[in-house]
Design an enzyme around this catalytic site. Sequence first.
Site, PDB file in Angstrom:
ATOM      1  N   ASP A  81      -0.427   3.249   6.859  1.00 45.61           N
ATOM      2  CA  ASP A  81      -0.328   1.760   6.374  1.00 45.61           C
ATOM      3  C   ASP A  81       1.040   1.376   6.047  1.00 45.61           C
ATOM      4  OD1 ASP A  81      -0.939  -0.916   5.984  1.00 45.61           O
ATOM      5  OD2 ASP A  81      -2.173  -0.554   4.061  1.00 45.61           O
ATOM      6  N   ASP A  87      -6.022  -6.748   3.224  1.00 43.80           N
ATOM      7  CA  ASP A  87      -5.328  -6.456   2.102  1.00 43.80           C
ATOM      8  C   ASP A  87      -5.591  -6.964   1.050  1.00 43.80           C
ATOM      9  OD1 ASP A  87      -3.853  -4.032   3.105  1.00 43.80           O
ATOM     10  OD2 ASP A  87      -2.737  -5.450   4.509  1.00 43.80           O
TER      11      ASP A  87
END
Length: 228
Positions: free
Chosen positions: A179, A36
């Site tokens: 996610d 991320d």
Amino acid sequence: MKTVRIAPSVLAWDLADLRGAAEIAKKGGADQLHLDVIDGHFAPNITFGPGTIKALRRESDLKFDTHLMIDQPLVYAEKFLDAGSDLLTFHAEVLNSERFGELHSLVKRRGKEIGLALKPSTPLPGWAEARLADLDAIIVMTVNPGFSGQSMDMAVMPKIGRISEMVERAGGATDVEIDGGVEPENVHEVVKRGGNVLVAGAGVYAKPDPVVAIAILRKRAMEALNFR
Ligand code: DX5
Ligand code: ZN
């Protein structure tokens, strides 16, 4: 039918020990490592950049699934490809058809995969629906981008179903990656609706045994496939 894949998100591990995060993922049989990248503009956190990913690339042979939560993807995409990303995912909120076209050409020239990510409240834009066959993955976010450890927003479930149907109609080659807040308890729901890549930060790395946690998520996901 697509099989289900597990993508541990290193954001939930000790960021001073990314090598350890990659080793856990490997040992647990994870399919890809979710990275991320947040720039403090697109979302309210700052994580790491291409330098960190490049360093981690030397430590792991897992597929690198880089999720770019950044305002300026066109400026930085190449650096994340150079760093060793295998799948590079950009947010729809900062793109349009033309910008996506540029990124698609760049990523494909490098022989890599391209994804499009959507915040919980963002629908799949028309320009993206028209290019589903050009997308290797769609990340459907089930939390607002920024931090690991939030609870899954169940209001996103119908969108997962709609996007999975569109993907099927377009040939079914695009992964539907879920996610945010993925835990053993909600795997059934997201897989039943068509999710086939499960990102899990806290759902893996905050568990007493993260290696076992990966196996548990996979087991739940395989069971849920029968309910599609
Ligand atoms: C949030 C990130 C997610 C997050 C997932 O901005 O995109 O990948 O790390 O973490 P969990 O699974 O803990 O919600
Ligand atoms: Zn992510």
